[in-house]
Design a protein around this motif. Structure first.
Motif, PDB file in Angstrom:
ATOM      1  N   ASN A 199       1.354  -3.651  10.340  1.00 15.04           N
ATOM      2  CA  ASN A 199       1.787  -5.006  10.019  1.00 15.04           C
ATOM      3  C   ASN A 199       1.276  -5.361   8.633  1.00 15.04           C
ATOM      4  OD1 ASN A 199      -0.958  -6.363  10.394  1.00 15.04           O
ATOM      5  ND2 ASN A 199      -0.623  -5.503  12.439  1.00 15.04           N
ATOM      6  N   GLY A 200       1.926  -6.310   8.025  1.00 20.90           N
ATOM      7  CA  GLY A 200       1.537  -6.661   6.669  1.00 20.90           C
ATOM      8  C   GLY A 200       2.253  -7.891   6.183  1.00 20.90           C
ATOM      9  N   THR A 201       1.953  -8.277   4.961  1.00 26.97           N
ATOM     10  CA  THR A 201       2.548  -9.429   4.308  1.00 26.97           C
ATOM     11  C   THR A 201       2.952  -9.030   2.900  1.00 26.97           C
ATOM     12  OG1 THR A 201       1.114 -10.913   5.584  1.00 26.97           O
ATOM     13  CG2 THR A 201       2.186 -11.831   3.633  1.00 26.97           C
ATOM     14  N   PHE A 202       4.184  -9.364   2.514  1.00 25.30           N
ATOM     15  CA  PHE A 202       4.688  -8.976   1.197  1.00 25.30           C
ATOM     16  C   PHE A 202       5.258 -10.184   0.478  1.00 25.30           C
ATOM     17  CE2 PHE A 202       5.329  -5.206   3.929  1.00 25.30           C
ATOM     18  CZ  PHE A 202       4.519  -4.307   3.256  1.00 25.30           C
ATOM     19  N   ASP A 203       5.309 -10.082  -0.829  1.00 25.22           N
ATOM     20  CA  ASP A 203       6.005 -11.096  -1.608  1.00 25.22           C
ATOM     21  C   ASP A 203       7.508 -10.943  -1.386  1.00 25.22           C
ATOM     22  OD1 ASP A 203       7.180  -9.345  -3.973  1.00 25.22           O
ATOM     23  OD2 ASP A 203       5.110  -8.695  -3.646  1.00 25.22           O
ATOM     24  N   ASP A 204       8.269 -11.927  -1.835  1.00 18.52           N
ATOM     25  CA  ASP A 204       9.704 -11.972  -1.539  1.00 18.52           C
ATOM     26  C   ASP A 204      10.440 -10.764  -2.110  1.00 18.52           C
ATOM     27  OD1 ASP A 204      11.985 -13.055  -0.422  1.00 18.52           O
ATOM     28  OD2 ASP A 204      12.438 -14.299  -2.163  1.00 18.52           O
ATOM     29  N   GLU A 205      10.059 -10.354  -3.315  1.00 17.17           N
ATOM     30  CA  GLU A 205      10.752  -9.223  -3.943  1.00 17.17           C
ATOM     31  C   GLU A 205      10.518  -7.927  -3.165  1.00 17.17           C
ATOM     32  OE1 GLU A 205      10.668  -6.553  -8.037  1.00 17.17           O
ATOM     33  OE2 GLU A 205       9.493  -8.405  -7.917  1.00 17.17           O
ATOM     34  N   THR A 206       9.252  -7.663  -2.827  1.00 12.65           N
ATOM     35  CA  THR A 206       8.944  -6.439  -2.078  1.00 12.65           C
ATOM     36  C   THR A 206       9.610  -6.456  -0.705  1.00 12.65           C
ATOM     37  OG1 THR A 206       6.809  -6.287  -3.202  1.00 12.65           O
ATOM     38  CG2 THR A 206       7.084  -4.989  -1.200  1.00 12.65           C
ATOM     39  N   GLY A 207       9.566  -7.615  -0.043  1.00  7.71           N
ATOM     40  CA  GLY A 207      10.217  -7.719   1.259  1.00  7.71           C
ATOM     41  C   GLY A 207      11.707  -7.472   1.183  1.00  7.71           C
ATOM     42  N   THR A 208      12.347  -8.002   0.142  1.00  9.59           N
ATOM     43  CA  THR A 208      13.791  -7.811  -0.023  1.00  9.59           C
ATOM     44  C   THR A 208      14.119  -6.343  -0.254  1.00  9.59           C
ATOM     45  OG1 THR A 208      14.014 -10.046  -0.938  1.00  9.59           O
ATOM     46  CG2 THR A 208      15.792  -8.487  -1.380  1.00  9.59           C
ATOM     47  N   ARG A 225       0.265  -9.452  -0.873  1.00  4.97           N
ATOM     48  CA  ARG A 225       0.835  -8.123  -0.607  1.00  4.97           C
ATOM     49  C   ARG A 225      -0.240  -7.292   0.059  1.00  4.97           C
ATOM     50  NH1 ARG A 225       3.525  -4.950  -5.540  1.00  4.97           N
ATOM     51  NH2 ARG A 225       4.734  -6.878  -5.588  1.00  4.97           N
ATOM     52  N   GLU A 226      -0.197  -7.263   1.392  1.00  9.92           N
ATOM     53  CA  GLU A 226      -1.203  -6.541   2.180  1.00  9.92           C
ATOM     54  C   GLU A 226      -0.510  -5.712   3.251  1.00  9.92           C
ATOM     55  OE1 GLU A 226      -5.016  -9.597   2.144  1.00  9.92           O
ATOM     56  OE2 GLU A 226      -3.505  -9.787   3.732  1.00  9.92           O
ATOM     57  N   LEU A 227      -1.146  -4.605   3.614  1.00  8.73           N
ATOM     58  CA  LEU A 227      -0.615  -3.741   4.660  1.00  8.73           C
ATOM     59  C   LEU A 227      -1.775  -3.246   5.515  1.00  8.73           C
ATOM     60  CD1 LEU A 227       2.083  -2.451   5.590  1.00  8.73           C
ATOM     61  CD2 LEU A 227       1.426  -0.419   4.315  1.00  8.73           C
ATOM     62  N   PHE A 228      -1.600  -3.336   6.829  1.00  4.94           N
ATOM     63  CA  PHE A 228      -2.626  -2.889   7.762  1.00  4.94           C
ATOM     64  C   PHE A 228      -2.026  -1.808   8.659  1.00  4.94           C
ATOM     65  CE2 PHE A 228      -3.376  -7.308   6.721  1.00  4.94           C
ATOM     66  CZ  PHE A 228      -4.707  -7.301   6.311  1.00  4.94           C
ATOM     67  N   LEU A 229      -2.672  -0.651   8.686  1.00  4.84           N
ATOM     68  CA  LEU A 229      -2.234   0.473   9.515  1.00  4.84           C
ATOM     69  C   LEU A 229      -3.413   0.908  10.366  1.00  4.84           C
ATOM     70  CD1 LEU A 229       0.032   2.511  10.157  1.00  4.84           C
ATOM     71  CD2 LEU A 229      -0.872   3.964   8.331  1.00  4.84           C
TER      72      LEU A 229
END
Length: 410
Positions: free
Chosen positions: A188-197, A173-177
């Motif tokens: 851009n970023g990367t999330f786990d399935d729950e957060t993405g949903t 779970r990362e976020l780049f601004l």
């Protein structure tokens, strides 16, 4: 051949020739229109017309759907030279193709095939490849030219493009601004399935198409999600549960001179490193989570605003009840997505009362400030909008009839 067959053949030739003449005129006119659109884009469609894109202007001015307008602009950019932000020239990707297009000799599919091939050709081969394609196009259709283009590309790059590394990244779970020097922010970023949903559900709820009198909503899904993300940020900033920072709610300071704020000409400092136009600061000064800091001739603070600087909670509720959402004709945005707009700007002495306020979503709030639309409160106490003259020379007043009115006792 009988005389009758000769007559039929002659008529067919004449009709076919006429079709060819008319189509050539249409193609030539569209190519000239494309060159004009590129010129407008380079001079600044926002400065000239108040619209955020040439495609949106076409949609309102001549009823060209936004997606079709975007395709027209992209095609025109490839055929016509441009300029960088510093004024240096950008050569056309397919200058010779542009000449043939203005002569009415190329269809849009043919232009797209040629420019699509040239976009993949190394610069040192551009001229020769374009010449070969145009020569073949004189006697062939766009599908045949596409096949020739594929053979040329295969010859120039027989091994194909270098494969990319397909090793999957570790999901975290990362976020780049990041803010670029142009003032554009990249996220851009990367999330786990729950957060993405959950994020997808939130954006989908806010990304519904909006239809109004300024034309149908032809935004792409990424564009609608981008606007939805902006709306989600506004909703979060308005939440009473937002954590405090140094004893204050989260905010952004905007510093602008009094003269620039009044005229809308010039620039304003946004936060620590950003910059925005004075016209944009004028929009946010109506009613925003931005705090306007108005400066004098020697940059001394003349007026330091506060969050929700001018519109009180009670007055906001009255606005909600009266306008029931964005008041712009045809807009369905609910009150929670809207901002209060001063009809006569507070920097010009406009009062902060119901007779000088109207509820507007962010999109139409910006459009009102930039495009020549005007709003006024009429005798029945409700707002009505006057379109700019380039949309309606009569400037016939328009209202939003989509929101459910308040019930009245009989």
């Amino acid at each position: 051949m009988s005389d009758n067959n000769v007559a039929v053949s002659s008529d067919a030739v004449a009709l076919a020739d006429r079709i060819g003449e008319l189509v050539a005129c249409m193609r030539s006119a569209e190519a000239e229109l494309g060159a004009l659109l590129v010129e407008i884009e380079q001079r600044g469609v926002m400065e000239l017309f108040g619209y955020r894109s040439v495609a949106r202007l076409l949609e309102h001015l001549v009823d060209v759907p936004k997606q079709a307008g975007e395709r027209m602009v992209r095609r025109a950019r490839a055929l016509n030279p441009g300029r960088n932000l510093d004024g240096s020239p950008i050569p056309a990707l397919a200058a010779a193709t542009g000449v043939a297009a203005r002569a009415g000799r190329l269809s849009n599919p043919m232009i797209d095939v040629i420019t699509g091939v040239l976009a993949q050709v190394p610069p040192e081969h551009h001229a020769s490849v374009e010449a070969d394609l145009l020569t073949f196009a004189a006697d062939a259709g766009h599908k045949q030219v596409a096949a020739l283009g594929a053979r040329i590309l295969a010859h120039l790059a027989p091994d194909g493009t270098e494969p990319v590394d397909t090793e999957p990244a570790t999901l975290t779970r990362e976020l780049f601004l990041r803010r670029k020097r142009t003032g554009v922010w990249e996220l851009n970023g990367t999330f786990d399935d729950e957060t993405g949903t959950r994020t997808s559900a939130l954006l989908d709820a806010l990304a519904e198409r909006r239809t109004s009198d300024d034309g149908p909503d032809h935004r792409t899904l990424p564009q609608r999600h981008g606007d939805a993300f902006s709306d989600a940020v506004d909703l979060a900033l308005n939440s009473p549960e937002l954590p405090m920072q140094a004893g204050e709610r989260a905010h952004v300071m905007v510093a602008v001179s009094l003269e620039d704020l009044k005229t809308g000409v010039g620039t304003a400092t946004l936060g620590d490193t950003g910059e925005m136009s004075a016209a944009e600061a004028r929009i946010h000064a109506c009613d925003s989570m931005l705090i306007p800091a108005v400066l004098g001739d020697k940059s001394e603070p003349l007026n330091l605003g506060r969050l929700r600087r001018l519109i009180s909670a009670g007055l906001r509720r009255a606005l909600y009840l009266r306008d029931r959402g964005c008041a712009f004709p045809g807009c369905h945005r609910p009150p929670r997505h809207c901002q209060g707009h001063h009809i006569r700007h507070w920097a010009d002495g406009g009062p902060t009362d119901l007779t000088n306020l109207v509820l507007m979503c962010a999109h139409h709030h910006r459009l009102l400030h930039r495009s020549g639309w005007e709003v006024r409160i009429v005798a029945d106490g409700l707002p009505e909008f006057l379109p700019p003259r380039f949309l309606d020379k009569r400037r016939k007043p328009r209202r939003n009839n989509l929101h459910q009115p308040l019930p009245f006792a009989a």
